[in-house]
Scaffold this active site. Structure first.
Site, PDB file in Angstrom:
ATOM      1  N   GLY A  93     -10.273  44.164  24.615  1.00 45.37           N
ATOM      2  CA  GLY A  93     -11.279  43.690  25.564  1.00 45.37           C
ATOM      3  C   GLY A  93     -10.820  43.766  27.006  1.00 45.37           C
TER       4      GLY A  93
ATOM      5  N   GLU B 278     -10.928  39.835  43.776  1.00 41.36           N
ATOM      6  CA  GLU B 278      -9.671  39.344  43.213  1.00 41.36           C
ATOM      7  C   GLU B 278      -8.502  40.211  43.672  1.00 41.36           C
ATOM      8  OE1 GLU B 278      -9.895  38.800  38.975  1.00 41.36           O
ATOM      9  OE2 GLU B 278      -7.717  38.798  38.759  1.00 41.36           O
TER      10      GLU B 278
ATOM     11  N   GLU C 279     -15.928  37.787  37.669  1.00 43.57           N
ATOM     12  CA  GLU C 279     -14.760  38.382  38.330  1.00 43.57           C
ATOM     13  C   GLU C 279     -14.966  39.890  38.420  1.00 43.57           C
ATOM     14  OE1 GLU C 279     -11.082  35.566  37.244  1.00 43.57           O
ATOM     15  OE2 GLU C 279     -11.489  37.034  35.684  1.00 43.57           O
TER      16      GLU C 279
ATOM     17  N   CYS D  71      -2.354  35.696  36.890  1.00 43.04           N
ATOM     18  CA  CYS D  71      -2.231  37.153  36.860  1.00 43.04           C
ATOM     19  C   CYS D  71      -1.862  37.717  38.223  1.00 43.04           C
ATOM     20  CB  CYS D  71      -3.523  37.786  36.349  1.00 43.04           C
ATOM     21  SG  CYS D  71      -4.981  37.353  37.291  1.00 43.04           S
TER      22      CYS D  71
ATOM     23  N   CYS E  72      -5.880  40.972  42.093  1.00 46.89           N
ATOM     24  CA  CYS E  72      -5.520  41.922  41.037  1.00 46.89           C
ATOM     25  C   CYS E  72      -6.430  43.137  41.013  1.00 46.89           C
ATOM     26  CB  CYS E  72      -5.584  41.245  39.663  1.00 46.89           C
ATOM     27  SG  CYS E  72      -4.125  40.261  39.293  1.00 46.89           S
TER      28      CYS E  72
END
Lengths: 632, 632
Positions: free
Chosen positions: A183, A334, A318, A402, A336
């Site tokens: 996922g 974000e 997100e 993360c 990341c």
């Protein structure tokens, strides 16, 4: 063909000695890595690998053990990159300790995931959609490759090969999870790295298989949910099968990846998927994957990219909103995701030899990525909004952590992004002071860069060769240059071709040449497409790659009350290590006599002062905006 | 004293025959009331009063039975107001049927609440904060008074007196809930009505006691929660006691009402509380309550009121945000809150004789209240945002159906708001065509108004008397007039004083005089205080009391791309029953070549066309804004 496939340089071949980057990288070494190590030790991940951790159902922060291997992995990877550029026995020993924990947690058959070993063994590989098992495996594989390349040790690489072999068996033809995929994309790009590090082609093939399985029908996530009969890890009260468009798009499983045309869903997932697709296109010469990457790139860059290089505007997923939905205050962006864009853009440059990808990489790197950490490297943004009502500030850490280690591993591997080398010569992609060693035509060639980038566009590049050698030195011509670029070689104006966004100096280099390059860098006012509502009637100020913002602390009124005067001349001052732009402007004045009135809006003149966007929120809370109203 | 306390006229004394209002009132009679009656019959409330309804735990829509008495009550009240102006035997019979159900549900001791009789009897009066028992009682009392005044029948009044007597015993001195008060104010203003209808002063005293108990320490809601030991009706996983500032402010129990200085919390609760405070100030000559009302009014009007008369900007609490926090797209502005403001403003006018309160009443009524229903009266807004990204549309109904019946009862009682009468004469507050009968100095005086209001500011007022009589006719001078107001009597220019916002014609009226009044009404561009972020650099167009908005359907680009040209002359066209304003403007054009660029923003000229805000969202979905960018 006119294009060229390129490779990055290994970290030891590049020395970064740069006034902008070196201190930031030093912060990662001196503060971020030890801080993260402490978190791994105290916060649960190491205990989990020892199978000593048990969840506390009353503690909401304990919802995230399924990510802990990825936290450990990103820390090992970042530390390994740091070790590759500079030895540090204490750090290396700490890495070895973490690797020993991982090795100790590995099961007989190669499986390695503490949560699904010690806490919920019956759940192993039953919840690919939500449980992040292959995602964690991917990060561990990336860590193993980085550790091997930095130290030559195979301690983690061996562990991860065994795990990858198990995954290959279980997810390969005839395996018990054939047709499955994770996922959260990540293992796909990691397996390409594992292939490159080991030469084992079946890792490349496994990556392709996982990539091509995604989004095919019957939908794997539906099948596993029905078989499992319970909601996934985050299930809550929602339906067990999430067959709605939004649910499928969230993890980009709505269509086969080759048929995808729009950047949708969770943006980090998307970036990692697209990066893997570019890797596979490069390794396999796969034109279908390349064409899909190019389509997705255009959709992202033309309709869904913040001016800061941030992406993923919708906090609720997100991820991506519709085209041109790029809200400032209520956006997401974000850290990341911007880092993931750096990864993807870098691979697109390697695949195509086009500098346009580096333009976007640079935009993300100097703005939406760097903003993710405070000036002292100890506080972090998860989301990077382009405006603040005064309530936004960085956090010490996140329960789902993360971003901080992702930033650490990017900064400690910055070497990878500065240069590329291929049949078309040496490409200078980023202007970062330091030096680099290449093997070219059987010779050692070295290139040394020096500049005050990103504050000044004057760059000096010195070329050394063992003997005269003809090759093309490609100097990237950034899209933000605000005038003609001048290039000299040894003080004399040099003619150059422009090819795929690079100035090409294709000549016989004798060694000792000094190339001087001047990139005019503004400042300029940037405007957005009319369909970007948050930027209507507004401008952003930019100088070189640095997007600026206006912070209340530097100005005499809350930022929403400021108006930049159209046509006013911006001035730049460099102070405390940062450019600041000053432009003439106006302040709306609060009116006497009630909220609403029919007279002219009272304004008075002011000076509007900026700081680089990446440097905002280091001086307390206050209003901020990248997009500032402009008089019309 | 220079001021005067006034009374409204009873509904039968006023005839509304107005091109703007009569059709809207007819829609309420012909469609809204039957539709609501159907909902009460089919949707649960009537079944609940028969004790035949049981909750279905799987049906989320069944979370609202605690509001059902208020739905029944508002329908009876609206129907009673309609009966007061025009007989309708079928409607009267339907009302009698509902009243019979209520009477049948009343317990021996007077208690009347179906949920806490049939479903959860042990919960009676244990959850004042959340369970809305006294709120429902308040609406039923209002309904009883309206029904009595319309029909002379005491069938519901008797029921509600018995219930009010029980409440008086239980919440009065020595009662088992002494010191208690409801989490949703409403019964306080209802008890003042009950006092006026019955002459029983203890209802007024109970209202004062409930009002003054609010916010005193020890906090009643804390005590009842601790005693109960479980979360309230909406409890969820939150703490049983909500002692945080936001939790207390939500229902205005953070401080004694006399000490409150800022409009905070849930806006409907606030409006009903302030309305009751004004009622009590008027009935008791209570200067402390009056001063608190005046403070709260200034805070609301100076810092928290939308230009549409909407209020309560924060959807998360259906209530007030901080000062100047008036977001357009993401705001709230519940229809019921604007209706509550009409109630409060009306009482403030009665208390003080000041027209300024009617200015706000009128702003709310013609804009933020009317927008709550579709043109055909069959669809409703709960929130009334000042901008739409194209996704907003009215709904058929709501599970928590407070707004539609509230709108119905306001429109059917519009008679109350047009005139007021007191020692200072006759005040014409709203310009609504029709006639009114007064008793003044022992004589019958009648006043007939005629105008094309709100589209035209020329108003004719005819005065009839039985014999010559001196009194002051006060004609409200709206704050929106855009030039000098001219007044004639029988064709000759009349001198007049201006007092508390009214033009005062204090003379001996012989009967048959025709007063002509011309109120210049724009159109004008309205600007907001610089602290209102959503209106920065923007204007709203207004003509008379009507605030306009720009809808995509009338324009050639999505509304966020439109810019009104400063200084452009607005033109008005009246078409299909509505004014439309046209102003010169500009459209941002989508740019070729990517999202961001440094060139000038491409614009082209356009005409920008408006509709009245109340009339938006009647022609499909599309972008809309009240505040439109203005060139600077």
């Amino acid at each position: 063909m006119s294009e060229s496939r390129r490779s990055p340089l290994p970290i030891p071949n590049v020395v970064i000695a740069d006034e902008f980057w070196s201190p930031r990288r030093q912060v990662v070494r001196a503060k971020t890595l030890p801080h993260q190590q402490e978190r791994l030790r105290e916060g649960g991940p190491f205990a989990a690998l020892r199978f000593e951790w048990r969840p506390d159902p009353d503690d909401d922060r304990e919802r995230f053990p399924i990510f802990w291997e990825s936290d450990v992995a990103k820390w090992i990877e970042a530390a390994s990159f740091a070790l590759a550029s500079e030895a540090d026995p204490a750090l290396e020993a700490a890495v070895d300790e973490a690797i020993a924990l991982l090795a100790g947690a590995q099961q007989e058959d190669g499986y390695l995931n503490a949560y699904f070993t010690a806490i919920k063994p019956e759940g192993r590989f039953t919840d690919l959609r939500d449980a992040h098992e292959l995602y964690c495996a991917g990060h561990l594989i990336e860590a193993a490759v980085a550790h091997f390349e930095a130290t030559g040790k195979t301690s983690l690489l061996d562990v991860m090969r065994r795990y990858a072999d198990l995954i290959d068996r279980e997810f390969g033809p005839g395996g018990s999870h054939e047709g499955g995929y994770d996922g959260h994309q990540e293992i796909e790009l990691a397996l390409v790295k594992l292939y490159r590090a080991t030469g084992e082609r079946r890792y490349l093939e496994l990556s392709l298989r996982l990539t091509d399985a995604r989004g095919t029908t019957p939908f794997f996530f539906d099948a596993e949910a029905l078989e499992r009969g319970t909601p996934g890890y985050w299930g809550g009260n929602g339906p067990i099968v999430r067959s709605d468009k939004r649910g499928r798009e969230y993890n980009q499983s709505h269509a086969p990846v080759r048929e995808q045309t729009e950047a949708v869903g969770h943006s980090v997932r998307a970036m990692y998927q697209y990066a893997a697709m570019a890797d596979l296109a490069l390794e396999l010469g796969d034109e279908g994957l390349r064409a899909a990457c190019e389509r997705l790139w255009r959709d992202l860059v033309d309709t869904k990219l913040y001016v800061t290089g941030g992406l993923g505007a919708d906090p609720s997923i997100e991820g991506f909103g519709p085209a041109f939905h790029l809200p400032d205050k209520d956006g997401y962006a974000e850290t990341c995701a911007a880092i993931g864009l750096v990864f993807w853009a870098h691979r697109m440059m390697l695949l195509t030899g086009e500098a346009t990808y580096v333009d976007v990489l640079e935009r993300a790197l100097y703005n939406g990525v760097l903003s993710g950490a405070s000036a002292d490297g100890t506080k972090y943004f998860y989301g990077n909004p382009l405006a603040s009502d005064g309530t936004v500030e960085r956090s010490d850490w996140f329960d789902c952590a993360c971003c901080p280690p992702n930033l650490a591993r990017l900064l400690t591997s910055l070497e990878h992004y500065v240069y590329a080398v291929g049949d078309d010569g040496i490409a200078v992609n980023l202007y970062v002071s330091g030096s680099a060693r290449f093997e070219l035509g059987g010779q050692r060639v070295s290139v040394a860069q020096s500049s005050a980038f990103p504050w000044d566009g004057a760059v000096s590049v010195e070329v050394e060769t063992e003997a005269p050698l003809r090759f093309a030195l490609r100097l990237r011509l950034p899209e933000w240059t605000t005038g003609d670029v001048a290039i000299e070689v040894d003080g004399a104006a040099a003619d150059f071709e422009v090819e795929r966004g690079y100035a090409v100096l294709d000549r016989t280099w004798r060694g000792g040449e000094r190339v001087g390059l001047v990139l005019p860098m503004g400042p300029v006012a940037v405007r957005a497409d009319a369909r970007v509502g948050a930027a209507h009637g507004k401008v952003a100020l930019q100088k070189g790659p640095i997007v600026h913002c206006v912070e209340e602390v530097d100005n005499e009124a809350p930022v929403p009350q400021l108006v930049i005067a159209r046509g006013g001349e911006p001035a730049v001052e460099h102070r405390e290590g940062l450019d600041r732009i000053t432009v003439p402007g106006l302040v709306d004045e609060p009116a006497a006599g009630g909220l609403y009135r029919t007279g002219a809006a009272p304004v008075r003149p002011t000076e509007i002062r900026t700081v680089p966007y990446f440097a905002w929120a280091n001086r307390g809370k206050g209003t901020m905006a990248v997009w500032v109203r402009e008089s019309l």
